[in-house]
Design an enzyme around this catalytic site. Structure first.
Site, PDB file in Angstrom:
ATOM      1  N   HIS A 193      -1.118  -2.520  -4.459  1.00 11.11           N
ATOM      2  CA  HIS A 193      -0.563  -3.363  -5.528  1.00 11.11           C
ATOM      3  C   HIS A 193      -0.585  -2.693  -6.905  1.00 11.11           C
ATOM      4  O   HIS A 193      -0.938  -3.306  -7.915  1.00 11.11           O
ATOM      5  CB  HIS A 193      -1.300  -4.697  -5.582  1.00 11.11           C
ATOM      6  CG  HIS A 193      -1.120  -5.550  -4.341  1.00 11.11           C
ATOM      7  ND1 HIS A 193      -0.017  -5.473  -3.544  1.00 11.11           N
ATOM      8  CD2 HIS A 193      -1.921  -6.505  -3.785  1.00 11.11           C
ATOM      9  CE1 HIS A 193      -0.124  -6.337  -2.545  1.00 11.11           C
ATOM     10  NE2 HIS A 193      -1.263  -6.973  -2.654  1.00 11.11           N
ATOM     11  N   ASP A 244      -1.877  -9.591   8.348  1.00 17.18           N
ATOM     12  CA  ASP A 244      -1.717  -8.911   7.059  1.00 17.18           C
ATOM     13  C   ASP A 244      -0.662  -7.828   7.289  1.00 17.18           C
ATOM     14  O   ASP A 244      -0.943  -6.641   7.216  1.00 17.18           O
ATOM     15  CB  ASP A 244      -3.062  -8.319   6.618  1.00 17.18           C
ATOM     16  CG  ASP A 244      -3.056  -7.913   5.148  1.00 17.18           C
ATOM     17  OD1 ASP A 244      -1.992  -8.014   4.510  1.00 17.18           O
ATOM     18  OD2 ASP A 244      -4.120  -7.495   4.652  1.00 17.18           O
ATOM     19  N   HIS A 246       2.568 -12.812  -5.836  1.00 12.26           N
ATOM     20  CA  HIS A 246       1.428 -12.958  -4.931  1.00 12.26           C
ATOM     21  C   HIS A 246       0.837 -14.371  -4.968  1.00 12.26           C
ATOM     22  O   HIS A 246      -0.383 -14.538  -5.099  1.00 12.26           O
ATOM     23  CB  HIS A 246       0.378 -11.912  -5.298  1.00 12.26           C
ATOM     24  CG  HIS A 246      -0.434 -11.428  -4.149  1.00 12.26           C
ATOM     25  ND1 HIS A 246      -1.357 -12.228  -3.504  1.00 12.26           N
ATOM     26  CD2 HIS A 246      -0.460 -10.240  -3.513  1.00 12.26           C
ATOM     27  CE1 HIS A 246      -1.935 -11.518  -2.538  1.00 12.26           C
ATOM     28  NE2 HIS A 246      -1.404 -10.318  -2.518  1.00 12.26           N
ATOM     29  N   GLU A 305       5.000 -12.399   0.711  1.00 13.32           N
ATOM     30  CA  GLU A 305       5.402 -11.489  -0.357  1.00 13.32           C
ATOM     31  C   GLU A 305       6.683 -10.765   0.034  1.00 13.32           C
ATOM     32  O   GLU A 305       6.681  -9.953   0.961  1.00 13.32           O
ATOM     33  CB  GLU A 305       4.280 -10.469  -0.612  1.00 13.32           C
ATOM     34  CG  GLU A 305       2.946 -11.118  -0.931  1.00 13.32           C
ATOM     35  CD  GLU A 305       1.757 -10.247  -0.528  1.00 13.32           C
ATOM     36  OE1 GLU A 305       1.707  -9.073  -0.924  1.00 13.32           O
ATOM     37  OE2 GLU A 305       0.881 -10.743   0.200  1.00 13.32           O
ATOM     38  N   ARG A 347       0.796  -1.228   0.000  1.00 10.96           N
ATOM     39  CA  ARG A 347       0.000   0.000   0.000  1.00 10.96           C
ATOM     40  C   ARG A 347       0.833   1.285   0.000  1.00 10.96           C
ATOM     41  O   ARG A 347       1.928   1.320   0.583  1.00 10.96           O
ATOM     42  CB  ARG A 347      -0.916   0.021   1.228  1.00 10.96           C
ATOM     43  CG  ARG A 347      -2.015  -1.018   1.136  1.00 10.96           C
ATOM     44  CD  ARG A 347      -2.875  -1.049   2.385  1.00 10.96           C
ATOM     45  NE  ARG A 347      -4.027  -1.952   2.191  1.00 10.96           N
ATOM     46  CZ  ARG A 347      -3.954  -3.289   2.268  1.00 10.96           C
ATOM     47  NH1 ARG A 347      -2.814  -3.892   2.562  1.00 10.96           N
ATOM     48  NH2 ARG A 347      -5.024  -4.032   2.045  1.00 10.96           N
TER      49      ARG A 347
HETATM   50  C1  BGC Z   1      -2.528  -7.535   1.077  1.00  8.43           C
HETATM   51  C2  BGC Z   1      -3.925  -7.683   1.583  1.00  8.43           C
HETATM   52  C3  BGC Z   1      -4.869  -7.701   0.442  1.00  8.43           C
HETATM   53  C4  BGC Z   1      -4.489  -8.823  -0.478  1.00  8.43           C
HETATM   54  C5  BGC Z   1      -5.352  -8.815  -1.695  1.00  8.43           C
HETATM   55  C6  BGC Z   1      -2.249  -8.691   0.192  1.00  8.43           C
HETATM   56  O1  BGC Z   1      -0.978  -8.583  -0.336  1.00  8.43           O
HETATM   57  O2  BGC Z   1      -1.610  -7.473   2.111  1.00  8.43           O
HETATM   58  O3  BGC Z   1      -4.265  -6.635   2.456  1.00  8.43           O
HETATM   59  O4  BGC Z   1      -6.196  -7.828   0.829  1.00  8.43           O
HETATM   60  O5  BGC Z   1      -3.160  -8.700  -0.878  1.00  8.43           O
HETATM   61  O6  BGC Z   1      -5.728 -10.058  -2.033  1.00  8.43           O
END
Ligand code: BGC
Length: 381
Positions: A135, A281, A209, A347, A110
């Site tokens: 992302h 998260d 991801h 990640e 973010r």
């Molecule tokens: C983020 C999550 C997000 C997800 C989306 C992750 O990399 O940290 O907050 O909801 O990606 O699928």
């Protein structure tokens, strides 16, 4: 770091399994990846699937988003399972993928309010996650079609993936030329090498991801997986999951994975950070920091199957996301519904919101420089 430690082979030998049963390993070594049509986008663009196999690992990669659509590894008895969540058709990837298996850019994770200042100039990038940018914005690298070039090199097989992001795309400055290389080694390791150049100062944070479930996608929760992360600190966040800037110790918190721990163990602690994330998260501050070569950072193990993923990276951070937003609305590759906690993501990255956090390692890339990042996934059983 000893990348030559080969428990796959050693474990198989101990179990009396011959090299032939480990896989396709030896049979496929050096074989050129095979291309087939996966589907078409609404505008008619063809999306291809590339099949690769080496050292007992099999994977399928899409030209759309560089998506790892399937990744198969054997369990301790030699039985294969696809350990990565995905779909069996392009329409679902386009309509509803929460970044399944995808390459992420320009900025993984973010950026607060999608705003930052670089060399005195203010930028507004695409906002797609509440008030923030996630992302790379609404149409990040995960939703772009990449040029794919297969290769075999010695005992390695792999793909080079190319994408050029034009100046201003999603609000980011500079034309960014990106090359990502996926390599499957003769040991079955999957290595990702990222490289990028720009013609204007910009920010870059690339990652992958994959949603892991080492018992097999669609087989249920990952709460019984065991995870170890070599990090003594993490970056606490606000309610919008933007880091506060603090590097907080993991000691005495649910975020302490310095010793291998069952993921479900502390997941229901009423810790403010777990409430914000609806689970885990968060970004871990890896003890090794930025390293010129990949160093071991984390180990994920599924005790039931014995499948183990060990990761090494050059990056300073690791986002561990416990699949909190999987909500039973998506049907995966094997026809099963994905529910909360049915997979986790690991990640490798620079820290979230680095463009607004001068104390975090910099994500700025300037003309003449080359962004480089490497992550290795090593499988054993
Ligand atoms: C983020 C999550 C997000 C997800 C989306 C992750 O990399 O940290 O907050 O909801 O990606 O699928």
């Amino acid at each position: 770091m000893d990348m030559s430690r080969r428990t796959v082979i050693a474990g198989a030998a101990a179990a009396g399994i011959t090299a032939a049963t480990i896989g396709s390993a030896h049979a496929t070594r050096g074989r050129t990846p095979v291309k087939s049509l996966f589907g078409k986008l609404a505008d008619g663009t063809k999306v291809y699937s590339w099949s690769l196999a080496n050292g007992g690992t099999r994977m399928k990669v899409l030209s759309y988003g560089g998506v790892v659509q399937s990744l198969e590894i054997p369990d301790r008895r030699g039985h294969y399972a696809n350990v990565s969540l995905g779909f069996d058709n392009i329409e679902d990837y386009v309509a509803s993928s929460p970044y399944f298996g995808a390459l992420i850019g320009r900025y993984g994770n973010r950026i607060g309010k999608g705003q930052f200042t670089l060399d005195g100039k203010a930028y507004q990038v695409n906002v797609n996650d509440g008030a923030n940018s996630l992302h790379g914005g609404a149409k990040g690298f995960d939703k772009r079609v990449w040029d794919v070039e297969p290769f075999t090199k010695g005992s390695d097989v792999g793909l080079h993936l190319y994408y050029t992001s034009v100046d201003g795309e999603m609000g980011y400055p500079g034309t960014l030329k990106v090359k990502v290389t996926y390599t499957l080694t003769k040991y079955g390791d999957w290595r990702i090498d990222y490289a990028a150049t720009t013609d204007k100062a910009t920010v870059v944070n690339l990652t992958s991801h994959v949603y892991w479930n080492l018992a097999g996608e669609g087989s249920g929760t990952i709460e019984n997986h065991e995870l170890k992360i070599d990090a003594s600190r993490y970056t606490p966040v606000d309610s919008g999951l933007i880091p506060t800037g603090e590097l907080a110790p993991v000691a005495g918190t649910p975020f302490d994975f310095r010793r291998s721990k069952r993921i479900g163990e502390d997941l229901r602690e009423a810790h403010q950070q777990l409430l914000y994330g609806k689970g885990i998260d968060h970004n871990w501050v890896l003890d090794k920091g930025i390293s010129p070569r990949p160093e071991w950072i984390a180990t994920l193990k599924d005790p039931s199957s014995g499948r183990t993923l060990r990761m090494a990276s050059t990056e300073p951070g690791l986002q561990f996301y416990s699949g909190n937003f999987l909500d039973g609305t998506l049907v995966g590759t094997g026809g099963k519904v994905y529910r909360q906690g049915d997979a986790l993501c690991l990640e490798t990255q620079h820290f979230p919101d680095s463009p607004n956090k001068p104390s975090f390692p910099s994500t700025v890339l300037r003309p003449g420089q080359t962004y480089r990042s490497t992550t290795v996934h090593s499988f054993s059983r």
